[in-house]
Design an enzyme around this catalytic site. Structure first.
Site, PDB file in Angstrom:
ATOM      1  N   GLU A   1       0.754  -1.266  -0.181  1.00  0.00           N
ATOM      2  CA  GLU A   1      -0.104  -0.070  -0.054  1.00  0.00           C
ATOM      3  C   GLU A   1       0.675   1.339   0.334  1.00  0.00           C
ATOM      4  O   GLU A   1      -0.061   2.101  -0.138  1.00  0.00           O
ATOM      5  CB  GLU A   1      -0.999   0.122   1.096  1.00  0.00           C
ATOM      6  CG  GLU A   1      -1.821  -1.160   1.680  1.00  0.00           C
ATOM      7  CD  GLU A   1      -2.791  -1.887   0.551  1.00  0.00           C
ATOM      8  OE1 GLU A   1      -2.876  -0.189   0.349  1.00  0.00           O
ATOM      9  OE2 GLU A   1      -2.950  -2.352   0.559  1.00  0.00           O
TER      10      GLU A   1
ATOM     11  N   ASP B   1     -13.310  -0.821  -4.125  1.00  0.00           N
ATOM     12  CA  ASP B   1     -13.842  -2.528  -3.569  1.00  0.00           C
ATOM     13  C   ASP B   1     -14.002  -3.516  -4.907  1.00  0.00           C
ATOM     14  O   ASP B   1     -13.901  -5.020  -4.482  1.00  0.00           O
ATOM     15  CB  ASP B   1     -15.597  -2.318  -3.434  1.00  0.00           C
ATOM     16  CG  ASP B   1     -15.078  -1.208  -2.578  1.00  0.00           C
ATOM     17  OD1 ASP B   1     -14.361  -1.098  -1.331  1.00  0.00           O
ATOM     18  OD2 ASP B   1     -16.710  -0.333  -2.782  1.00  0.00           O
TER      19      ASP B   1
ATOM     20  N   ASP C   1     -15.479  -8.294  -0.963  1.00  0.00           N
ATOM     21  CA  ASP C   1     -14.873  -7.195  -1.523  1.00  0.00           C
ATOM     22  C   ASP C   1     -13.540  -6.220  -1.075  1.00  0.00           C
ATOM     23  O   ASP C   1     -13.443  -6.975   0.201  1.00  0.00           O
ATOM     24  CB  ASP C   1     -16.127  -5.264  -0.888  1.00  0.00           C
ATOM     25  CG  ASP C   1     -17.278  -4.961  -1.171  1.00  0.00           C
ATOM     26  OD1 ASP C   1     -17.370  -5.975  -1.374  1.00  0.00           O
ATOM     27  OD2 ASP C   1     -18.214  -4.557  -0.754  1.00  0.00           O
TER      28      ASP C   1
ATOM     29  N   HIS D   1     -15.231  -2.362   5.049  1.00  0.00           N
ATOM     30  CA  HIS D   1     -14.336  -2.932   4.473  1.00  0.00           C
ATOM     31  C   HIS D   1     -12.943  -2.645   6.230  1.00  0.00           C
ATOM     32  O   HIS D   1     -12.839  -2.192   6.891  1.00  0.00           O
ATOM     33  CB  HIS D   1     -13.582  -1.730   4.166  1.00  0.00           C
ATOM     34  CG  HIS D   1     -14.781  -2.081   2.620  1.00  0.00           C
ATOM     35  ND1 HIS D   1     -15.670  -1.280   1.456  1.00  0.00           N
ATOM     36  CD2 HIS D   1     -15.974  -3.054   1.693  1.00  0.00           C
ATOM     37  CE1 HIS D   1     -16.462  -1.595   0.731  1.00  0.00           C
ATOM     38  NE2 HIS D   1     -15.985  -2.910   1.107  1.00  0.00           N
TER      39      HIS D   1
ATOM     40  N   ASP E   1     -10.330  -0.553   5.376  1.00  0.00           N
ATOM     41  CA  ASP E   1      -9.567   0.795   4.735  1.00  0.00           C
ATOM     42  C   ASP E   1      -9.384   1.797   5.817  1.00  0.00           C
ATOM     43  O   ASP E   1      -8.621   2.959   5.668  1.00  0.00           O
ATOM     44  CB  ASP E   1      -8.620   1.020   3.479  1.00  0.00           C
ATOM     45  CG  ASP E   1     -10.400   1.313   2.896  1.00  0.00           C
ATOM     46  OD1 ASP E   1     -11.250   0.509   3.002  1.00  0.00           O
ATOM     47  OD2 ASP E   1     -10.047   0.994   1.622  1.00  0.00           O
TER      48      ASP E   1
ATOM     49  N   ASN F   1      -9.265   7.343   6.022  1.00  0.00           N
ATOM     50  CA  ASN F   1      -8.972   6.833   4.922  1.00  0.00           C
ATOM     51  C   ASN F   1      -8.006   7.603   3.601  1.00  0.00           C
ATOM     52  O   ASN F   1      -8.254   8.381   3.152  1.00  0.00           O
ATOM     53  CB  ASN F   1     -10.575   6.535   4.211  1.00  0.00           C
ATOM     54  CG  ASN F   1     -10.632   5.156   2.831  1.00  0.00           C
ATOM     55  OD1 ASN F   1     -10.733   6.017   1.608  1.00  0.00           O
ATOM     56  ND2 ASN F   1     -10.805   4.277   2.734  1.00  0.00           N
TER      57      ASN F   1
ATOM     58  N   HIS G   1      -8.851   6.155  -0.005  1.00  0.00           N
ATOM     59  CA  HIS G   1      -8.290   4.618  -0.912  1.00  0.00           C
ATOM     60  C   HIS G   1      -9.660   3.840  -1.200  1.00  0.00           C
ATOM     61  O   HIS G   1      -8.837   3.610  -2.035  1.00  0.00           O
ATOM     62  CB  HIS G   1      -7.717   4.129   0.845  1.00  0.00           C
ATOM     63  CG  HIS G   1      -6.825   3.149   0.501  1.00  0.00           C
ATOM     64  ND1 HIS G   1      -7.394   1.360   1.037  1.00  0.00           N
ATOM     65  CD2 HIS G   1      -5.707   2.289  -0.059  1.00  0.00           C
ATOM     66  CE1 HIS G   1      -6.855   0.967   0.696  1.00  0.00           C
ATOM     67  NE2 HIS G   1      -5.431   1.235   0.585  1.00  0.00           N
ATOM     68  N   CYS G   2     -10.497   4.504  -0.418  1.00  0.00           N
ATOM     69  CA  CYS G   2     -11.359   3.652  -1.216  1.00  0.00           C
ATOM     70  C   CYS G   2     -11.943   3.994  -3.009  1.00  0.00           C
ATOM     71  O   CYS G   2     -12.499   3.554  -4.259  1.00  0.00           O
ATOM     72  CB  CYS G   2     -12.723   4.085  -1.047  1.00  0.00           C
ATOM     73  SG  CYS G   2     -12.820   4.250   0.814  1.00  0.00           S
TER      74      CYS G   2
END
Length: 307
Positions: free
Chosen positions: A7, A97, A145, A191, A193, A251, A296-297
């Protein structure tokens, strides 16, 4: 070619999402159960097309994000428009996702909301750059996801939650025997994150309302930890219904081991990151809680430089 294993390595190519034609599904039977699991009771779960004013503002801010990434030196890809109202889909807002990328392999996951599987139509170019694509079985009870997985190189964290079940975890373990996949159970929502943010090798930011020294993943036994407490977060506003909690403020997107993009309102996070040698690029996603996605999403890194 795609190539990303963690990441935080220096970013070279990335997908940035779009809010165009965003829609709250009315025929997806899983999405219809959203109201049964949410802790928010003041307003109902939204249904139907997202108001155009929200879409327009979200797209303006996604454009700014894209321009920022280009200035950084990354190649940016954007999804083409889809008619999510007619197709009873959801949106292209959160590419994170939809696909799990590791090295030059892409995993086409079976998403929590079945209607979101159709978003794969937007990623033919990405799939063409992959050495292989693994498609998770659709009718075997697996749910995942991709944002339930946090990549730390040869170790992954898998959050078992509403959006990632044990069957999917076991399937991933079989597909990636070379990866140590640690199963985590500290958050039953969706999620990972907005709970765990690895910033670089050896440094991680943790949501202290969900992660404790007792349930912290073993992968971080020898990492330095930044514990983010409730008072460090500035809750964002939302329109009618909060599809994401205030912790979407955590996030953030790492551009490299010394730089992140995060919500401009999170001044305490910016300060603590600076103390750890990380510069922040503050930007806005005004509807991150309304649409359910932070920095991030709304991105999916497809290539990072591995020195």
């Amino acid at each position: 070619m795609i190539n990303t294993r963690n990441e935080w390595d220096p970013l070279e190519a990335i997908v940035v999402g779009s809010a165009t034609n965003a829609n709250w599904p009315t025929l997806d039977l899983v999405f219809a159960q959203e109201g049964n699991k949410t802790t928010w009771t003041e307003t109902p779960v939204p249904s139907g097309p997202v108001p155009q004013a929200i879409i327009d503002q979200a797209n303006r801010e996604l454009d700014i994000l894209s321009e920022t990434l280009v200035r950084y030196g990354a190649t940016v890809y954007r999804p083409r428009p889809m008619d999510f109202v007619a197709d009873q889909g959801m949106y292209n807002y959160c590419p994170r996702d939809r696909l799990l990328v590791w090295g030059d392999t892409v995993v086409d996951v079976n998403m929590m909301y079945p209607c979101r599987n159709q978003e794969i139509k937007n990623y033919s170019r990405l799939l063409s750059e992959a050495r292989q694509t693994l498609t998770m079985p659709r009718d075997s009870g697996m749910v995942l996801d991709a944002a339930n997985v946090c990549r730390l190189g040869d170790t992954w964290l898998f959050l078992e939650s509403s959006s990632g079940n044990r069957l999917a975890y076991e399937w991933l373990c079989k597909q990636f025997p070379m990866i140590k996949i640690e199963l985590c159970n500290f958050y039953a929502g969706v999620h990972i994150d907005s709970t765990i943010v690895p910033l670089r090798e050896g440094l991680v930011m943790l949501n202290a309302s969900r992660v404790t020294p007792d349930n912290c993943p073993r992968a971080f036994d020898y990492w330095e930890k930044i514990w983010v407490t409730d008072d460090m977060i500035v809750p964002q506003e939302f329109y009618q219904y909060p599809y994401a909690s205030k912790w979407i403020a955590m996030n953030m997107l790492a551009l490299d081991p010394e730089t992140v993009i995060l919500d401009s309102a999170q001044t305490q996070l910016i300060t603590v990151l600076k103390k750890h040698g990380i510069d922040s690029i503050p930007l806005s996603l005004s509807h991150s809680r309304t649409l359910g996605g932070g920095f991030h999403c709304v991105t999916l890194d497809t290539r990072r430089r591995h020195d």
